[in-house]
Design an enzyme around this catalytic site. Structure first.
Site, PDB file in Angstrom:
ATOM      1  CE  LYS A 176       6.668  -5.988  -3.720  1.00 55.12           C
ATOM      2  NZ  LYS A 176       7.975  -5.736  -3.127  1.00 55.12           N
ATOM      3  CD  GLU A 183       8.347  -1.487   1.483  1.00 57.02           C
ATOM      4  OE1 GLU A 183       9.425  -2.027   1.804  1.00 57.02           O
ATOM      5  OE2 GLU A 183       7.411  -2.092   0.928  1.00 57.02           O
TER       6      GLU A 183
END
Length: 305
Positions: A176, A183
């Site tokens: 993550k 991102e």
């Protein structure tokens, strides 16, 4: 019936409780503000309102599964310190805080020494997870993941997609962490591209129309582009929005890990630096630059106010 304890009913945790309950699981919910817990239980069938962690643990059948959805760092650490003495050997504690993977590894080792099981789960999906499902990256042992899998299948978009046993303890939060680094880079590229088009005033580009166009069969189509197209439809100037972008721990940790591993990540690193700049953390350096130009070239300096 499947049952799970869930501590932390914020924007993510509350919707995760709803999705689990709608999928048929009984959720023993707990939150620091009991009024939030009561409201959720009144709204959603299969949610049991627990006044505190002790009540939540007592209400679960052993061996228990307790999922934490709290902010990473001290809030999660404090909850684990409070929970550990309440749990029994064989109980499984799940950390969904998107914390630092080294913290997850340390927690797993500590809890293992107490006879407790531990899984770290990186969670993506934001406020849309209730409707669309969550993307879940889990780190832990095979047996622990087998116990947790029915709940991951309820939270994911489908039972077969959107969740992964990424590896041992720490692998969920590490995956993550890298996800968020990527991102940052994707968001930065889109933002810079639209800023460039807006600055080309002679073409009078309708950047909302461009965003909508790119959503269809373009190589750069993405959910981030979808979100951008949505807000640009109503506001192309963003004049009322402060040019300040917060950064989460995951972005910083990703860059630090790239340094430790000697893997070049220039896009993610520069995206993180751009966020720092938006927070005013480059202001003093820019003041220094202005004064240096004045010193060697006599260039004018603009004073504040």
């Amino acid at each position: 019936m499947l049952e799970i304890g869930l501590y932390g009913l914020g924007r993510m945790g509350g919707n995760m409780a709803r999705r689990l309950a709608r999928g048929g699981a009984r959720v023993h919910a707990c939150n620091r503000n009991f009024a939030v817990t009561e409201a959720l239980a009144a709204e959603q069938a299969n949610v049991v309102a627990c006044r505190d962690l002790e009540a939540m643990v007592a209400g679960l059948t052993a061996p228990r599964i307790v999922w934490l959805m709290l902010p990473a760092g001290e809030a999660s650490e404090a909850a684990i310190r409070e929970l550990a003495p309440l749990l029994a050997p064989g109980d499984l504690l799940v950390d969904g805080a998107n914390g630092y993977y080294l913290d997850a590894q340390a927690r797993g080792e500590h809890l293992h020494g107490l006879g407790l099981r531990f899984v770290d789960v990186g969670v993506s999906g934001g406020i849309w997870g209730l409707e669309n499902g969550y993307c879940l990256m889990a780190g832990g042992g095979d047996d622990d993941l087998a116990r947790l899998a029915p709940f991951l299948k309820l939270l994911a978009p489908t039972p077969e997609s959107g969740w992964l046993h990424a590896g041992p303890v720490g692998a969920g939060h590490f995956t993550k962490m890298v996800h968020n680094g990527i991102e940052y880079g994707m968001m930065q590229a889109l933002a810079e591209g639209f800023a460039l088009m807006r600055a080309k005033s002679e073409f009078e580009l309708d950047i909302a129309a461009v965003a909508e166009l790119w959503r269809h069969s373009s190589v750069v189509r993405s959910w981030l582009l979808d979100l951008s197209a949505d807000f640009l439809k109503t506001d192309q100037t963003l004049d009322g929005i402060a040019p300040l972008v917060a950064d989460s721990g995951e972005g910083r940790w990703t860059v630090l890990e790239s340094v430790n591993l000697g893997v070049p990540t220039p896009v993610m690193t520069l995206a993180l630096m751009s966020r720092f700049a938006s927070q005013g953390k480059g202001d003093f350096a820019n003041q220094m630059l202005a004064m240096m130009r004045k010193g060697f070239g006599g260039h004018a300096v603009k004073n504040e106010g």
